[in-house]
Design a protein around this motif. Structure first.
Motif, mmCIF file in Angstrom:
data_model
loop_
_atom_site.group_PDB
_atom_site.id
_atom_site.type_symbol
_atom_site.label_atom_id
_atom_site.label_comp_id
_atom_site.label_asym_id
_atom_site.label_seq_id
_atom_site.Cartn_x
_atom_site.Cartn_y
_atom_site.Cartn_z
ATOM 1 N N ARG A 112 4.264 -4.425 39.683
ATOM 2 C CA ARG A 112 4.540 -3.769 38.408
ATOM 3 C C ARG A 112 3.364 -3.946 37.454
ATOM 4 O O ARG A 112 2.943 -2.997 36.789
ATOM 5 C CB ARG A 112 5.816 -4.325 37.785
ATOM 6 N N PHE A 113 2.816 -5.154 37.396
ATOM 7 C CA PHE A 113 1.665 -5.414 36.543
ATOM 8 C C PHE A 113 0.457 -4.586 36.986
ATOM 9 O O PHE A 113 -0.216 -3.947 36.176
ATOM 10 C CB PHE A 113 1.318 -6.904 36.572
ATOM 11 N N VAL A 114 0.194 -4.582 38.292
ATOM 12 C CA VAL A 114 -0.907 -3.811 38.859
ATOM 13 C C VAL A 114 -0.751 -2.328 38.520
ATOM 14 O O VAL A 114 -1.697 -1.658 38.103
ATOM 15 C CB VAL A 114 -0.966 -4.021 40.392
ATOM 16 N N TYR A 115 0.452 -1.814 38.689
ATOM 17 C CA TYR A 115 0.727 -0.405 38.414
ATOM 18 C C TYR A 115 0.474 -0.065 36.947
ATOM 19 O O TYR A 115 -0.125 0.960 36.621
ATOM 20 C CB TYR A 115 2.173 -0.087 38.795
ATOM 21 N N ARG A 116 0.913 -0.943 36.050
ATOM 22 C CA ARG A 116 0.756 -0.662 34.626
ATOM 23 C C ARG A 116 -0.709 -0.627 34.212
ATOM 24 O O ARG A 116 -1.099 0.192 33.384
ATOM 25 C CB ARG A 116 1.524 -1.698 33.803
#
Length: 198
Positions: free
Chosen positions: A73-77
Motif C-alpha cells: 500500500r505504501f509503495v503504491y501510494r
C-alpha cells in the motif's frame, strides 16, 4: 519477490542491494503499469519509476509497515503520487487546461496495479479498497453541490497547485485567494455536516 521485511532491513541499513531488490520486486511492475494503464512514454515511465524508487529508499525506513499489504500500500501510494504529478504536468502542457486526475477511472485503479504485482493478498486488498466508501461518495456529492470556482479551488489545492498557479489556471486574481480557499473548505465542511445547502 523478496520478502518485504528483508527489503526494509536492507534499506534501513543503507545496504547497496536494498535498491536492487526493491527494483527486482517492483520496478518492472511499476514500468508496465505506467505504460499500459497511464499511457506514458518509455522515458516518462522510467522517470516515474526512478523517482518512486528513490523516494522509497529515502522514506521507507520512517514507517512501521507491519505486513506485506502495508508495504504494498505504501509503495503504491508513492508511485501514484509521482504518476499523478507526471500525468497532470503532461496534460497541462498538451492542453493548457486544468487537469484533474480521476482515480475512479481504470487508468488509476487500485485493482489494476494489484494485477501487475500478481499476488493474491494485494489483489484482495485493492479489490476491497476499490469499492467506494460512503464518505467518499458524500464528499463527491458535496463538491458537486458547490459553486464551480470553489470546487476548482479545492480540487487544485488538493493536487498541490500553488495559489499563483491556481490564479493563472482559473483566470482569476490571486488577491485573497488564500482566504477564498479557507472559506471554500468551511463551506464544504458545513455541507458534509448537513448544516448548509449551497
Amino acid at each position: 519477490m523478496e520478502s518485504y521485511k528483508e527489503i526494509i532491513e536492507l534499506l534501513k541499513g543503507q545496504h547497496p542491494s536494498g535498491l536492487a531488490k526493491l527494483y527486482q520486486g517492483y520496478g518492472r511492475a511499476f514500468y508496465s503499469y505506467c505504460i499500459q494503464k497511464w499511457n506514458l512514454s518509455e522515458d516518462e515511465a522510467w522517470e516515474v519509476v526512478y523517482r518512486t524508487l528513490e523516494t522509497l529508499v529515502l522514506k521507507i525506513g520512517n514507517y512501521d509497515l507491519l505486513t506485506q499489504v502495508d508495504f504494498d500500500r505504501f509503495v503504491y501510494r508513492v508511485l501514484i503520487n509521482f504518476l499523478r504529478q507526471e500525468y497532470r504536468s503532461k496534460k497541462q502542457k498538451e492542453t493548457g487546461q486544468v487537469v484533474y486526475v480521476d482515480f475512479s477511472a481504470e487508468s488509476g485503479s487500485n485493482e489494476g496495479f494489484a494485477n501487475y504485482l500478481n499476488r493474491d493478498a494485494i489483489h484482495s486488498y485493492y479489490n476491497q479498497e476499490g469499492s467506494e466508501h460512503p464518505q467518499l461518495t458524500s464528499l463527491k456529492n458535496a463538491l458537486e453541490s458547490m459553486e464551480q470556482t470553489d470546487k476548482d479551488l479545492l480540487l487544485l489545492r488538493a493536487q498541490n497547485y500553488s495559489y499563483d498557479e491556481i490564479a493563472k489556471l482559473l483566470g482569476i486574481d490571486n488577491n485573497q485567494l488564500k482566504v477564498k480557499h479557507h472559506r471554500a473548505k468551511k463551506k464544504l465542511v458545513e455541507i458534509l455536516n448537513g448544516q448548509s445547502n449551497y
